[in-house]
Design a protein around this motif. Sequence first.
Motif, mmCIF file in Angstrom:
data_model
loop_
_atom_site.group_PDB
_atom_site.id
_atom_site.type_symbol
_atom_site.label_atom_id
_atom_site.label_comp_id
_atom_site.label_asym_id
_atom_site.label_seq_id
_atom_site.Cartn_x
_atom_site.Cartn_y
_atom_site.Cartn_z
ATOM 1 N N ASN A 1 -11.726 9.488 7.154
ATOM 2 C CA ASN A 1 -10.918 10.565 6.598
ATOM 3 C C ASN A 1 -10.236 10.087 5.326
ATOM 4 N N SER B 1 -5.997 11.411 16.202
ATOM 5 C CA SER B 1 -6.992 12.040 15.321
ATOM 6 C C SER B 1 -8.415 11.871 15.850
ATOM 7 N N VAL C 1 -10.864 14.409 14.581
ATOM 8 C CA VAL C 1 -10.733 14.734 13.152
ATOM 9 C C VAL C 1 -11.615 13.766 12.381
ATOM 10 N N GLN D 1 -12.194 14.613 6.970
ATOM 11 C CA GLN D 1 -11.172 15.532 6.486
ATOM 12 C C GLN D 1 -10.203 14.827 5.541
ATOM 13 N N LEU E 1 -6.139 15.026 3.830
ATOM 14 C CA LEU E 1 -4.787 15.559 3.791
ATOM 15 C C LEU E 1 -4.194 15.229 2.426
ATOM 16 N N GLN F 1 -1.140 23.298 3.918
ATOM 17 C CA GLN F 1 -2.518 22.858 4.170
ATOM 18 C C GLN F 1 -3.064 23.300 5.521
ATOM 19 N N LEU G 1 -5.728 21.805 8.372
ATOM 20 C CA LEU G 1 -6.479 20.626 8.824
ATOM 21 C C LEU G 1 -7.510 21.051 9.852
#
Length: 445
Positions: free
Chosen positions: A152, A179, A182, A185, A187, A433, A435
Amino acid sequence: MADKYLELVNSGMTKKLAKLLGLPRPPRLRRYGVDTPLLPGPVLVLGTSARAQELSDVMVSWGLDVRRHDAGQSKLGGLVLLLDELSHPEQLSALMLATSAALRKLVPGARVVSVSKPALANDEPAVAAVRQGIDGAMRSLGREMRGGATANGIVLAGDTSIVSPSALGALRFFFSGRSAYVDGQFLTVRTEAGELPDDFRAPLAGKVAVVTGAARGIGAEIARTLARDGAKVVLVDMPQAGDALAKVANQVGGTTLQLDVTAKDAGARIMDHALTRHGSLDLVVHNAGITRDKLLANMDAARWDSVIAVNIASQLRMNEVFLAAKIPGLRVVCLASTSGIAGNRGQTNYAASKGGVIGMVRASAALFAESGGSITAVAPGFIETEMTAKIPLGTRTVARLVLPSLMQGGLPVDVAEAIGFLGSDAAAGLNGQTLRVCGQSLVGA
């Protein structure tokens, strides 16, 4: 994916048989535990940055074994790529090749995190090229990871630094088992706002959090996770879900509020309950949602209007109440969906509502920031719930095994962990944002 299948293909004789037959073998994901290490091994820092040493010192203070430039023969639990000072695509070569060598040393459940700058329209072409190239490279790397490892990125907007509270908060989130689902991705840290908790095991200590749709499924897991992280939780759901709501509230030591989120006074009642019973309102999680799937050619007004009313119109109405009250530092986290990003057959109404959530969050960020607050969203992909169980078997199988880089559906706790982070003060600089929590899949609800 059923846990039974995951266990069968990863243990004993059935593991060997699955390998022989070429069956998909989803990895066991490294999920968060209060007493589990932040990373499963040393972390290697590659690249240069103005704050590289300061970042390394912070990671050492977290109890991590930090290596700079060369890990020797050591196995690695993490890899940080400092790419924020690159100005031309040709500069990526040396760092990516160094990363290639380090990847072969990663243990299962490892984490790779890049640090970069956003590509802007007024950048020099070469600068914009390398910055956008990092985006493509990291998303692709996420699909190449093995053994439940993920890749990420953190993007530093403006003058924000990697040692700002929200950048460090994002780094800890990506490192940790929070995470697990996840992958691929980014941020973006937009401001220096935020504050790291005194105790990372209780990042919501002293906070009062409201969770709508909390009687079951993802909502119930959100309530449990926020309570575990130290929050006092107010659980909201329909009156007909009262028994299930009370059961979850008893588990987490929270209070209940039975109401329909589409009611015009829902926001006022939520605010009054939190302030009267608990003395503050620090976090609102807009989780309540429904599906009424149908091909648009067969859609009727009842199906369309009910989904819009619950999934987006209710959030807009309640947010107006919260904004008018100017509650200091209020954080709002909304449930979007990958269906609102990529669409999904038979879900025009649902995708419209969840795409609406993403747009609302982006447009509301500045309004919440006026009182020191924030609004963000989580977009789950294929999460194993009662809702996704209604998806046809063939679609579910493909979604679980083929499309996500992690080769499995996520769990409600994966969504809850992301919400817990975004709702904390450590994420204040991530305002506006969305996510994705999807294992790099765009299938699901």
